[in-house]
Structure formats: structure tokens, C-alpha cells
Write a protein that holds these residues in place. Structure first.
Motif, mmCIF file in Angstrom:
data_model
loop_
_atom_site.group_PDB
_atom_site.id
_atom_site.type_symbol
_atom_site.label_atom_id
_atom_site.label_comp_id
_atom_site.label_asym_id
_atom_site.label_seq_id
_atom_site.Cartn_x
_atom_site.Cartn_y
_atom_site.Cartn_z
ATOM 1 N N THR A 76 0.810 -1.228 0.000
ATOM 2 C CA THR A 76 0.000 0.000 0.000
ATOM 3 C C THR A 76 0.844 1.278 0.000
ATOM 4 O O THR A 76 0.388 2.306 -0.497
ATOM 5 C CB THR A 76 -0.937 -0.002 1.226
ATOM 6 O OG1 THR A 76 -0.177 -0.350 2.392
ATOM 7 C CG2 THR A 76 -2.066 -0.994 1.051
ATOM 8 N N ARG A 122 1.417 3.132 -3.232
ATOM 9 C CA ARG A 122 0.610 2.206 -4.050
ATOM 10 C C ARG A 122 1.396 0.942 -4.443
ATOM 11 O O ARG A 122 1.112 0.306 -5.460
ATOM 12 C CB ARG A 122 0.067 2.886 -5.305
ATOM 13 C CG ARG A 122 -0.858 4.038 -4.970
ATOM 14 C CD ARG A 122 -1.749 4.411 -6.124
ATOM 15 N NE ARG A 122 -2.597 5.514 -5.732
ATOM 16 C CZ ARG A 122 -2.239 6.798 -5.842
ATOM 17 N NH1 ARG A 122 -1.067 7.115 -6.344
ATOM 18 N NH2 ARG A 122 -3.050 7.754 -5.441
ATOM 19 N N ALA A 143 -4.169 -7.280 0.972
ATOM 20 C CA ALA A 143 -3.951 -7.128 -0.467
ATOM 21 C C ALA A 143 -3.152 -8.326 -0.960
ATOM 22 O O ALA A 143 -2.412 -8.941 -0.180
ATOM 23 C CB ALA A 143 -3.168 -5.853 -0.746
ATOM 24 N N HIS A 158 -0.043 -9.233 -2.828
ATOM 25 C CA HIS A 158 1.198 -8.534 -3.194
ATOM 26 C C HIS A 158 2.337 -9.556 -3.164
ATOM 27 O O HIS A 158 2.833 -9.912 -2.092
ATOM 28 C CB HIS A 158 1.442 -7.387 -2.200
ATOM 29 C CG HIS A 158 2.559 -6.468 -2.605
ATOM 30 N ND1 HIS A 158 2.569 -5.797 -3.802
ATOM 31 C CD2 HIS A 158 3.704 -6.103 -1.956
ATOM 32 C CE1 HIS A 158 3.673 -5.060 -3.877
ATOM 33 N NE2 HIS A 158 4.376 -5.237 -2.772
#
Ligand SMILES: NC(=O)c1ccc[n+]([C@@H]2O[C@H](COP(=O)([O-])OP(=O)(O)OC[C@H]3O[C@@H](n4cnc5c(N)ncnc54)[C@H](O)[C@@H]3O)[C@@H](O)[C@H]2O)c1
Length: 329
Positions: A99, A102, A138, A140
Motif C-alpha cells: 500500500t 501504491r 492485499a 502482493h
């Protein structure tokens, strides 16, 4: 890969000059200096962020402190985060890396068995919310995973055991030969690096086929639907690995009763879990577990997919309505 080789490998993939190493207080004392040394030798400016050990650090407050720390350094998009620790550090640092700006690179350096065979692989990152575990997260993927089995020698027995539940799971779902090898705990210890490699390659295979967890990756949930319910019913006093062990034994019993696998397969699964000293008793009523399982985040409308063993090394998804789930319990 040895920890001391980390710097060279990171140099190959990170073009920037700064790294933030996230770790917890236990791992800090054991391995942070070695980690800093190899990264500094490779020419990086290394900044460390140390959290208190335990699940409590995988929260919103620590996450915000961490991303603010990254901004103050400041890390740029060409830099990276290094997660040196178990699943708590890996999930938190991974989510921060996913995050911050981004998304910047994350390098996972697992130091628990669970992190080595499971949480460092596959790109799931998350923090816990008041409403439940892993609710903000997320996907990732790590830019690099540096798994050095030597680092696991300092693990407390209890933490090692949590990882063993996942190792046994891999044997049941995908690798009958590994499962046979696991029947001898001494052998497992001696050949730990090889065992980790086999488990990691199984997880990678499932993840490559189904990165976002909508198909075959769900096979990795063997023992987890009931396990999660047990974990939750205990107010998280029963650890994830111990709960998954109970969940695997229970679903194997259900599968044998429903004719989805033989009694012998059930016995083999139970026996290997008992060999490692897992307590397979479940002290919660079926009603309690059922009420929790009905709210499982992987439920699809009125259906829930349960992973059931067919034989050692092979599992499949069994779709049930919540009512059917209640009945088989
Ligand atoms: N992202 C995923 O796919 C995924 C998968 C499974 C679990 N998880 C998450 O992983 C977390 C649990 O991870 P865990 O079991 O590694 O627990 P953990 O990170 O809390 O580590 C357990 C304990 O071991 C200590 N420790 C770590 N490495 C050590 C070492 N080498 N020597 C001595 N002590 C050491 C830690 O300080 C801690 O006290 C949970 O938050 C869970 O949600 C994530």
C-alpha cells in the motif's frame, strides 16, 4: 538460501539505495544484525522497524506507524521492504509494502516454519480488524523469498509444531511420499530444508494456477474451515496450527463416515498428527462450530466448499449447503 547471501540477491532486484527491515523483538535479537550486515555489505542504507512479537502487532495502529516510518526515511518506489520474521511480520510488512506509494517491493525472509512453508509464499498480506483476522489486506507477491532453514533452529517447540500442522497438510493434499517421510519426526528434523522445499513448491504450484484463490488454491484450506471455527471459538487461545490439526482430524473422520475416503486414510492422518503430539480433541459443541462456520469468509451464498481427503496425497472440494454442513457435523 543462506541469510548471509541475501545482500547480493537483493542487489540484483532492487535498484534503489534504501531498505526497511521489519522484524519483531525476538527475531531482532537473533538475526537482525546478520541481516543488516549482508544488506549493508551490498551497499544499501538499512533502516529497521521492530514490533512487539505476537498477533497483537498485526493491527491498524502498527500498520500506520510502519507506513509513516517508511515515508519518513523516505523509501522511494525503487527501494524495498524486507520482512524478517514469522507470519505476523510477513503479513504486516507485506501489507505496508503493498500500500505504501501504491506498492513497493517486499522481500520475505521467513524465520518460522509456518512462514517458510506457507505465509511467505503466495502474496497474501493482511492486518487484523476489530471485526476479525486478516480483514484488510492485499495480494502482493514478494519480489524474493530468502528461506534459510538454519534460522529455524532457534524456534520454540510450540511454534515449530504450529508449522508442522501445515507441513502435514501438504502431504495429505498433494504429496503421499512426503507424508510417508513425515511419519518419522526425527527424519523430519534432519531433512527439514528438503521438507520445506517440497512444501513450498506445492504451495507455489497451487498459487501459480490460481493466484486469487478462486479455484485450486482452495485445496490449501484442508482442515482450515473447522480449524478456523475452533480458533475463533477458543477466543484465539488455541493457536492456528493446533486448531488446523484438530480440523484435519475432524474432516478426515467426517470424510471416512461419508464414504469420501477410507477408514484407513483417516487413521493414517490421525496417526501422523498424534506422532507429533497434537491434541486432537475438540471441546466445543458441533452447534458452536456450526454457527461460526456459517459466517466463514470463504462461504459462497448458501454454499460452503470443504476440502475433503480422498486418499493420502489427493483431496478434492466438496460443495455443501450450510444445512448439509450442519448435518454432517
Ligand atoms: N499470508 C498468508 O498466506 C498466511 C498464511 C498462514 C498464516 N498467516 C499468518 O501468519 C501469522 C502466524 O505466523 P507465525 O506462526 O509465524 O507466528 P509469529 O510470526 O507470531 O511467530 C511466532 C513466534 O515465534 C517467534 N520467532 C519467529 N522466528 C523465530 C526464530 N527463528 N527463533 C525463535 N523465535 C522465533 C516470534 O517472535 C513469535 O514470538 C498469523 O497472523 C496468520 O494469520 C498468513
Amino acid at each position: 538460501m543462506q541469510l548471509d547471501k541475501l545482500g547480493c540477491r537483493v542487489r540484483d532486484i532492487v535498484s534503489g539505495g534504501s531498505l526497511a527491515v521489519v522484524t519483531d523483538e525476538h527475531v531482532e535479537k537473533l538475526y537482525l544484525q546478520r541481516c543488516r550486515d549482508t544488506l549493508e555489505e551490498a551497499g544499501f542504507a538499512v533502516h529497521s522497524f521492530v514490533i512487539p512479537p505476537g498477533e497483537g502487532s498485526k493491527d491498524g495502529q502498527t500498520y500506520l506507524e510502519l507506513v509513516n516510518f517508511l515515508a519518513e526515511i523516505p523509501l522511494t518506489r525503487a527501494d524495498a521492504v524486507v520482512a524478517l520474521g514469522g507470519g505476523v511480520v510477513g503479513d504486516l510488512a507485506g501489507f505496508a509494502a503493498a500500500t505504501y506509494l501504491r506498492g513497493i517491493k517486499v522481500i520475505q525472509v521467513p524465520t518460522t516454519l509456518l512462514a517458510a512453508v506457507d505465509s511467505s509464499i503466495g502474496g497474501k498480506t493482511a492486518i487484523n480488524l476489530k471485526a476479525g483476522k486478516n480483514l484488510a489486506g492485499a495480494f502482493h507477491q514478494p519480489a524474493l523469498i530468502c528461506c534459510d532453514a538454519e534460522l529455524l533452529r532457534t524456534l520454540p517447540e510450540d511454534v515449530f509444531l504450529d508449522g508442522m500442522a501445515e507441513v502435514i497438510k501438504y502431504g495429505v493434499i498433494a504429496d503421499a511420499q512426503l507424508f510417508q517421510q513425515l511419519t518419522d519426526p526425527q527424519e523430519t528434523r534432519v531433512r527439514l530444508a528438503e521438507v520445506i522445499e517440497r512444501c513450498a513448491s506445492i504451495k507455489m504450484r497451487f498459487v501459480e494456477e490460481d493466484e486469487h484463490d478462486t479455484g485450486i488454491r482452495q485445496m490449501l484450506n484442508f482442515g482450515h474451515t473447522i480449524g478456523h471455527a475452533i480458533e475463533k471459538a477458543s477466543g484465539y487461545q488455541i493457536s492456528h496450527g493446533k486448531a488446523v490439526a484438530k480440523g484435519m482430524a475432524r474432516i478426515a473422520e467426517i470424510a471416512a463416515r461419508c464414504g469420501w475416503c477410507s477408514r484407513n486414510t483417516e487413521k493414517e492422518i490421525r496417526a501422523v498428527l498424534e506422532t507429533y503430539g497434537f491434541d486432537l480433541d475438540i471441546s466445543y459443541s458441533n452447534e458452536t462450530l456450526y454457527e461460526i462456520m456459517k459466517t466463514d469468509k470463504k462461504r459462497k451464498g448458501r454454499f460452503i466448499d470443504i476440502v475433503v481427503p480422498e486418499e493420502i496425497g489427493r483431496c478434492r472440494l466438496q460443495r455443501l449447503t450450510t444445512e448439509e454442513l450442519g448435518e454432517i457435523l
